[in-house]
Design a protein around this motif. Structure first.
Motif, PDB file in Angstrom:
ATOM      1  N   ARG A  93      52.284 -29.617  50.185  1.00  0.00           N
ATOM      2  CA  ARG A  93      51.131 -28.917  49.919  1.00  0.00           C
ATOM      3  C   ARG A  93      51.647 -27.786  49.061  1.00  0.00           C
ATOM      4  O   ARG A  93      52.640 -27.113  49.138  1.00  0.00           O
ATOM      5  N   SER A 110      48.390 -32.422  47.783  1.00  0.00           N
ATOM      6  CA  SER A 110      47.312 -31.478  48.055  1.00  0.00           C
ATOM      7  C   SER A 110      47.411 -30.161  47.499  1.00  0.00           C
ATOM      8  O   SER A 110      48.695 -29.460  47.252  1.00  0.00           O
ATOM      9  N   ILE A 111      46.460 -29.556  47.110  1.00  0.00           N
ATOM     10  CA  ILE A 111      46.645 -28.067  46.688  1.00  0.00           C
ATOM     11  C   ILE A 111      45.521 -27.183  47.003  1.00  0.00           C
ATOM     12  O   ILE A 111      44.556 -27.478  47.267  1.00  0.00           O
ATOM     13  N   ILE A 125      46.868 -34.463  41.158  1.00  0.00           N
ATOM     14  CA  ILE A 125      46.646 -34.218  42.634  1.00  0.00           C
ATOM     15  C   ILE A 125      46.141 -35.544  43.295  1.00  0.00           C
ATOM     16  O   ILE A 125      45.076 -36.017  42.823  1.00  0.00           O
TER      17      ILE A 125
ATOM     18  N   VAL B  99      40.237 -27.490  46.746  1.00  0.00           N
ATOM     19  CA  VAL B  99      40.627 -28.806  46.778  1.00  0.00           C
ATOM     20  C   VAL B  99      40.650 -29.163  48.001  1.00  0.00           C
ATOM     21  O   VAL B  99      41.743 -28.581  48.744  1.00  0.00           O
ATOM     22  N   ASP B 101      41.854 -31.699  51.073  1.00  0.00           N
ATOM     23  CA  ASP B 101      42.919 -32.921  51.368  1.00  0.00           C
ATOM     24  C   ASP B 101      42.380 -34.115  51.027  1.00  0.00           C
ATOM     25  O   ASP B 101      41.386 -34.554  51.562  1.00  0.00           O
ATOM     26  N   ALA B 103      41.516 -35.321  48.141  1.00  0.00           N
ATOM     27  CA  ALA B 103      40.866 -35.551  46.980  1.00  0.00           C
ATOM     28  C   ALA B 103      42.012 -35.901  45.818  1.00  0.00           C
ATOM     29  O   ALA B 103      42.859 -35.479  45.834  1.00  0.00           O
ATOM     30  N   THR B 104      41.266 -36.516  44.507  1.00  0.00           N
ATOM     31  CA  THR B 104      42.184 -36.820  43.464  1.00  0.00           C
ATOM     32  C   THR B 104      41.644 -36.159  42.467  1.00  0.00           C
ATOM     33  O   THR B 104      40.503 -36.131  42.071  1.00  0.00           O
ATOM     34  N   PHE B 105      42.506 -35.349  41.719  1.00  0.00           N
ATOM     35  CA  PHE B 105      42.264 -34.559  40.427  1.00  0.00           C
ATOM     36  C   PHE B 105      43.433 -34.802  39.403  1.00  0.00           C
ATOM     37  O   PHE B 105      44.458 -34.572  39.895  1.00  0.00           O
ATOM     38  N   ILE B 106      42.939 -35.548  38.379  1.00  0.00           N
ATOM     39  CA  ILE B 106      44.015 -35.655  37.169  1.00  0.00           C
ATOM     40  C   ILE B 106      43.374 -34.990  36.018  1.00  0.00           C
ATOM     41  O   ILE B 106      42.586 -35.430  35.620  1.00  0.00           O
TER      42      ILE B 106
END
Lengths: 241, 148
Positions: A93, A110-111, A125, B99, B101, B103-106
């Protein structure tokens, strides 16, 4: 030895090869069982700027309010209350506190960005484990994919009767099975599973070698050789200890 | 009318699950997207991309919550929330980010208190100039726009 092994342990992921190691609960550093490189297991508390090439640890990194990092970070978890500028690769994390600033790149599953934090970064992410290096932490999932793919490829190749592609796929399948067996086996069962792996790889390569017999058989022998040469290391090391 | 507004509450506009829209949309208040949209959305209110919805294109909004899929650049003056089922590919500019846990973010991410003020001025060009003074920010933008 057994008494030690039943003592409290934890699992860490190698920062170099991504292999999983079981280490004592309070160990500070250890050598990776897979790539033999030194792993640092301590937590880093960065309270001021230090001219380092990078922070690579199996533990956590905490950058405090007055702390500043201008280097790549490779850690299990990261908390930023100060400033970080660099490539961040975290297997757990990332938390950026309200006073924190991060610029650069972030790769993490995760962030958490708390209100007031500043983040100027290219983020990747993803819930999957982060590739800390070439061999990723998500070895198993990749293996599963590779296991399914070569079969279909070989079938397609057999249907199209293209013998040239065979050696590649055979090599892939053998290499994947090797990699799969290695990290999972515990030391006790190593000998058993290695034989099992041999039979498996043999069976697989045979299965793939039917359309093109010559190159695949060479692959098989080489694979078995490499296994037999590599295998003895782990039992020896255990007996010495 | 009054009844329908009270029922919909924050979201007077709902784009249904079976809708497939291409183009440019602008709203004064909140939007809830359940279907597919390809294009540009501009709103001062909230934008919700529901689970199962697919949004591609540019978005400028007050605050955004994403449960579904989105690809494209996203600018928000308020908060951006990515739920566990969210997938976002594209650049993100916002004042605050949350965000969950899973989740996808690029993409490129720019989060900070200054971003909200900069985007409220309505210019992506203002992002390059650090808007430390919130009052002077709009003037600077006007000058920059004039020069261009």
């Amino acid at each position: 030895m057994r008494g030690l092994r039943t003592a409290k342990t934890r699992e860490v992921v190698c920062t170099h090869c991504g292999g999983r190691n079981e280490v004592a609960q309070r160990a500070m550093s250890v050598f990776c069982a897979h790539c033999k490189k030194r792993l640092i297991l301590e937590d880093y508390n960065v309270k001021c700027y230090q001219a380092v090439a990078g922070y690579a640890t199996c533990g956590d990194v905490i950058v405090h309010k007055q702390g500043r990092v201008a280097a790549p970070i490779n850690a299990a978890n990261l908390t930023v209350k100060g400033t970080v500028n660099g490539e961040v690769r975290v297997r757990g994390r990332v938390e950026i506190a309200a006073t924190g600033t991060v610029t650069g790149k972030i790769a993490a599953p995760s962030i958490t960005v708390i209100d007031g934090a500043r983040l100027e970064a290219y983020c990747v992410i993803k819930p999957e484990p982060v590739d800390t290096n070439v061999k990723s932490a998500g070895v198993i999932t990749k293996q599963d994919e590779d296991d399914t793919k070569p079969l279909s490829r070989t079938r397609a190749a057999a249907a199209a009767s293209i013998p040239e592609k065979q050696p590649e796929t055979a090599a892939k399948s053998t290499s994947t099975t090797k990699a799969e067996v290695k990290p999972v086996t515990t030391r006790k069962t190593a000998s058993k599973t290695s034989t099992a792996a041999k039979t498996k790889t043999a069976a697989k390569s045979e299965g793939t070698s039917k359309p093109a017999a010559k190159p695949a058989t060479t692959e098989k022998t080489s694979a078995v050789k490499s296994i037999s040469t590599r295998r003895p290391r782990t039992p020896q090391s255990t007996t010495k200890k | 009318m009054a009844d329908s507004q009270s029922i919909n509450g924050e979201f007077p506009t709902i784009i249904g699950a079976d809708a497939v829209i291409k183009g440019e949309l602008s709203f004064e208040k909140g939007v809830r997207l359940l279907g597919k949209f390809d294009g540009e959305i501009t709103t001062k209110g909230n934008l919700v991309v529901a689970d199962g919805a697919v949004l591609s294109g540019e978005v400028k909004a007050g605050s955004v919550q994403i449960d579904g899929q989105m690809s494209g650049n996203l600018e928000a003056t308020g908060k951006v929330k990515l739920a566990a089922s969210a997938k976002l590919e594209g650049d993100l500019r916002t004042a605050r980010l949350e965000v969950a846990d899973g989740a996808t973010f690029i993409g490129k991410c720019s989060v900070g208190p200054n971003n909200g003020k900069a985007t409220s001025g309505g210019g992506s060009s203002s992002g390059s100039a650090p808007a430390d003074k919130p009052k002077g920010g709009s003037q600077n933008q006007a000058v920059a726009a004039g020069k261009r």
